[in-house]
Enzyme design. Sequence first.
Site, PDB file in Angstrom:
ATOM      1  N   ASP A  35       0.980  -6.937  -7.904  1.00 49.11           N
ATOM      2  CA  ASP A  35       1.926  -6.384  -8.887  1.00 49.11           C
ATOM      3  C   ASP A  35       2.686  -7.506  -9.569  1.00 49.11           C
ATOM      4  O   ASP A  35       3.424  -8.242  -8.911  1.00 49.11           O
ATOM      5  CB  ASP A  35       2.907  -5.438  -8.180  1.00 49.11           C
ATOM      6  CG  ASP A  35       2.205  -4.187  -7.689  1.00 49.11           C
ATOM      7  OD1 ASP A  35       2.219  -3.930  -6.483  1.00 49.11           O
ATOM      8  OD2 ASP A  35       1.626  -3.494  -8.531  1.00 49.11           O
ATOM      9  N   ASP A 176      -1.437   4.820  -7.639  1.00 50.74           N
ATOM     10  CA  ASP A 176      -0.565   3.754  -7.156  1.00 50.74           C
ATOM     11  C   ASP A 176       0.853   4.272  -6.989  1.00 50.74           C
ATOM     12  O   ASP A 176       1.504   4.654  -7.963  1.00 50.74           O
ATOM     13  CB  ASP A 176      -0.586   2.613  -8.193  1.00 50.74           C
ATOM     14  CG  ASP A 176       0.261   1.431  -7.791  1.00 50.74           C
ATOM     15  OD1 ASP A 176       0.340   0.470  -8.582  1.00 50.74           O
ATOM     16  OD2 ASP A 176       0.848   1.463  -6.688  1.00 50.74           O
TER      17      ASP A 176
HETATM   18  C1  DX5 Z   1       4.697   0.237  -7.253  1.00 50.81           C
HETATM   19  C2  DX5 Z   1       3.693  -0.743  -6.722  1.00 50.81           C
HETATM   20  C3  DX5 Z   1       2.912  -0.434  -5.506  1.00 50.81           C
HETATM   21  C4  DX5 Z   1       3.154   0.566  -4.517  1.00 50.81           C
HETATM   22  C5  DX5 Z   1       3.524   0.100  -3.133  1.00 50.81           C
HETATM   23  O1  DX5 Z   1       5.078  -0.226  -8.516  1.00 50.81           O
HETATM   24  O2  DX5 Z   1       2.737  -0.875  -7.738  1.00 50.81           O
HETATM   25  O3  DX5 Z   1       2.196  -1.497  -5.089  1.00 50.81           O
HETATM   26  O4  DX5 Z   1       4.092   1.479  -4.869  1.00 50.81           O
HETATM   27  O5  DX5 Z   1       3.158   1.062  -2.184  1.00 50.81           O
HETATM   28  P1  DX5 Z   1       4.145   2.165  -1.554  1.00 50.81           P
HETATM   29  O6  DX5 Z   1       4.565   3.027  -2.695  1.00 50.81           O
HETATM   30  O7  DX5 Z   1       3.297   2.868  -0.530  1.00 50.81           O
HETATM   31  O8  DX5 Z   1       5.297   1.416  -0.920  1.00 50.81           O
HETATM   32 ZN    ZN Z   2       0.871  -1.568  -8.532  1.00 51.99          ZN
END
Ligand code: DX5
Ligand code: ZN
Length: 220
Positions: A35, A176
């Site tokens: 990210d 995601d």
């Molecule tokens: C949100 C991110 C993610 C993701 C992480 O912007 O792109 O990588 O939400 O995982 P969770 O939601 O399971 O913590």
């Molecule tokens: Zn992401």
Amino acid sequence: MKKLISASIMCADLTQLGESVSQLEKANVDYLHLDIMDGSFVPNITLGFDLVNAVKKITDIPLDIHMMVNEPGRFIDRMNLDKNDIICVHYESDIHIHRTLSQIKDKGIKAGLALNPQTPLESMEYLTDYMDMALIMTVSPGFAGQKLFAGAERKTAAARKMLNELGHADMPIEVDGNISPENGRKLSRCGADIFVLGTSSLFNKGKDMTQAAEDFRAVL
Ligand code: DX5
Ligand code: ZN
């Protein structure tokens, strides 16, 4: 289509990133999801291009780059990626998103288009020929640990239907945000193919990553 796991690196132990990557290799994940955030398109700043290039050097797992930045076309050349990698850009982040998708594909890298929860699916209707993947955001982007938005299942099913009707039945849909095993199972039934796994499933404190990945795959 085969169901694939994309491990969200922002949720890994960044103080032991090399170790985390080798654990993810043992867990047989299909992509590493990185990210990239600019503090403007989303109110957060996470991973940068030097880290992308460093991770690329230490693993053969394809990279799934999620660009949560304004005008992402400015940065495509900063990453040393190849034909196995994906760069996913947000429809909402670029008034010339068609040009940016073409720029990614011209470099021989797979191009994904990401839609925020409130963004209508019609936004991708005339772009599917420039896409290798559709990313349906199931939370508002920017932070881990959030909750699935109410329309996630309905939107994922509608995206699958739209892509099939446009002749892209083979185009994968990635989801995601808050992809727990339970949410993964529901979204898989709606047509999701690639699952971004973060704190809701893979990076659970103390849980073995290989076991967590197996547990997730078992419910799809
Ligand atoms: C949100 C991110 C993610 C993701 C992480 O912007 O792109 O990588 O939400 O995982 P969770 O939601 O399971 O913590
Ligand atoms: Zn992401």
